[in-house]
Structure formats: structure tokens, C-alpha cells
Design an enzyme around this catalytic site. Sequence first.
Site, PDB file in Angstrom:
ATOM      1  CG  ASN A   8      -1.715   1.257   1.374  1.00  0.00           C
ATOM      2  OD1 ASN A   8      -1.835   2.017   0.410  1.00  0.00           O
ATOM      3  ND2 ASN A   8      -2.284   1.473   2.553  1.00  0.00           N
ATOM      4  CE  LYS A  10       0.032   3.729   4.708  1.00  0.00           C
ATOM      5  NZ  LYS A  10      -0.058   3.986   6.131  1.00  0.00           N
ATOM      6  CG  HIS A  93      -5.889   2.016   5.185  1.00  0.00           C
ATOM      7  ND1 HIS A  93      -5.462   2.965   6.084  1.00  0.00           N
ATOM      8  CD2 HIS A  93      -4.837   1.174   5.002  1.00  0.00           C
ATOM      9  CE1 HIS A  93      -4.208   2.726   6.419  1.00  0.00           C
ATOM     10  NE2 HIS A  93      -3.800   1.636   5.777  1.00  0.00           N
ATOM     11  CD  GLU A  95      -3.053   5.786   6.525  1.00  0.00           C
ATOM     12  OE1 GLU A  95      -3.042   5.782   5.278  1.00  0.00           O
ATOM     13  OE2 GLU A  95      -2.080   5.377   7.210  1.00  0.00           O
ATOM     14  CD  GLU A 162      -3.537  -2.217   7.593  1.00  0.00           C
ATOM     15  OE1 GLU A 162      -2.443  -2.521   7.094  1.00  0.00           O
ATOM     16  OE2 GLU A 162      -4.114  -1.148   7.354  1.00  0.00           O
ATOM     17  N   GLY A 168       2.432   2.652  10.721  1.00  0.00           N
ATOM     18  CA  GLY A 168       3.381   3.743  10.494  1.00  0.00           C
ATOM     19  C   GLY A 168       4.096   4.200  11.746  1.00  0.00           C
ATOM     20  CB  SER A 207       5.278  -1.307  12.082  1.00  0.00           C
ATOM     21  OG  SER A 207       4.831   0.028  12.273  1.00  0.00           O
TER      22      SER A 207
HETATM   23  C1  PEP Z   1      -0.718   0.409   6.018  1.00  0.00           C
HETATM   24  O1  PEP Z   1      -0.649   1.469   5.464  1.00  0.00           O
HETATM   25  O2  PEP Z   1      -1.709  -0.302   5.780  1.00  0.00           O
HETATM   26  C2  PEP Z   1       0.356   0.005   6.917  1.00  0.00           C
HETATM   27  C3  PEP Z   1       0.263  -1.130   7.535  1.00  0.00           C
HETATM   28  O3  PEP Z   1       1.423   0.860   7.020  1.00  0.00           O
HETATM   29  P1  PEP Z   1       2.858   0.537   7.716  1.00  0.00           P
HETATM   30  O4  PEP Z   1       3.318  -0.782   7.181  1.00  0.00           O
HETATM   31  O5  PEP Z   1       3.727   1.671   7.298  1.00  0.00           O
HETATM   32  O6  PEP Z   1       2.617   0.486   9.185  1.00  0.00           O
END
Ligand code: PEP
Length: 250
Positions: A8, A10, A93, A95, A162, A168, A207
Site C-alpha cells: 500500500n 498510500k 483502511h 486512514e 491493522e 506507520g 509496521s
Molecule cells: C498500512 O498502510 O496499511 C500500513 C500497515 O502501514 P505501515 O506498514 O507503514 O505500518
Amino acid sequence: MSAVVIANWKMHGSGSALSAFANQWQALSDQPLPNVDVVLCPPGVYAQRAQQLLPQLALGAQDCAPEAEGAYTGDISAPMLADLGCSWVIVGHSERRQGHGETDALVAQKARAAANAGLTAVVCVGESLEQRQGGSQEQVVSAQLQGSLQGLAAGEFVVAYEPIWAIGTGHTATPEQANSMHEHIRQTLVQLLGSRGSDIALLYGGSVKPDNAGELFACPNIDGALVGGASLMADSFYAIAKAASESGRT
Ligand code: PEP
């Protein structure tokens, strides 16, 4: 079931970053990775270029509209994504739930639209830090699943767990925390869909990096990963995809 690893990006990247990623990926992947579906979800404007440069990866999108077409300025529909060559789309997601006020009901409509267009929806769920500290993470995730999967059948979606506090932040859930929530998600899916709930891939996101991917994929209930930051560099995303390929799923 095969493992699934999804990048992803983003709102990151550029045409030149995509070319550099593709060159590096070609250099790394002299042989196909068995037993893993590797999916790239770049910003939509780069999707066509990604498909030309990286035909060996499946193409996905980061969101889709709940409607198939109409007067919805700025939106991109699931049939348009399918037309472009996408076979996957992320919906719900955190976000988008947080930054765009997306509800479970809207996520369910988007996932339905995706399935109608022949795309596999990657339905994201996950609790906040406050909810985990208050011990309500399982109820929160069950409620999100019930609301976001309304009207969907097994075979039309995968689930990405998640935890918001891990996205992040560099604070990955421990394999025990992730596996235990995945077990809970599996039970909820079986309650909602019957025995076919056992066949749905459950991805962990938050992460994920090359140095923790192996221990996460070794967990019996973790079938892959949704990867943000570490998917922007071909070498780290390739290492994660390789760990999934070697995790023993077939
Ligand atoms: C994500 O954007 O879905 C995500 C898991 O980001 P990161 O791996 O940077 O934590």
C-alpha cells in the site's frame, strides 16, 4: 491457501520512483516467488504505468467508490479499476475511516461494488490504542467485521487486521497479539459465513518489515501482510514477499 502480500503505497511515489522500484524488483526477482500473491497498490494515477513496468505483480487500488458510475466528481469506480487491470482493492483502511469519516456501512457498499466488478476486496479492520488499552479490541473488530462484510460472500474478500496503533509507528503487534486477534477474526468469520469462513485469507498490517515478517508469517492464523512504509523500497518489499513465499502456505 496461498499467502498474500500487498504493498500500500498510500499517497507516496512518483513516476521516477516507480521506475526505480521496477528496475530493482527485476534485478531481485530472477525467479517467480511460489505460493504467494504479490499485489502492488500504487496511487491510482500510476496504476497503468505500474502494470506496464511490473506485469509480474498483481495490480490493486487503495479505494473505490460505492457506486458503479454517475455524477460523483473525483471518485473512481470499481468497474473502472477492473477495466484498468486491477484485481484487488483496499477498502476501509483506517486512514479513510478516520480521515474521510468512512463508516462500516460505507465500507460494505464499497466492498460489494468491488466484488460486483470482479475485484477482491481487502477489508481493513483494527482497533485504536485507547480501545486496546481498555480491553475492547475484540468487540471493536467483531463489530467492524459484522458491519463491513454485510452482503459479502466468502471468496469475494480477504481481511486485513491493522491495529491503528501499529500503522506507520514502528510498533508492530507482537506475533502473539496478531495471531490471537486473527484467531478471533477467524471465529467471527465462521460465525458469519459458516465453514467457508475458514478459507478466507487473514492479513496482518502495521509496521511489517523484513526483520519481523518471518515470525509473523510463522503464526498459524497469519496468511500474509498489508505493508505500508516498507513496501516503498523494492528490496524490503521483496524480502517480505519472499518470507511469505517461504512460510509454507500452498
Ligand atoms: C498500512 O498502510 O496499511 C500500513 C500497515 O502501514 P505501515 O506498514 O507503514 O505500518
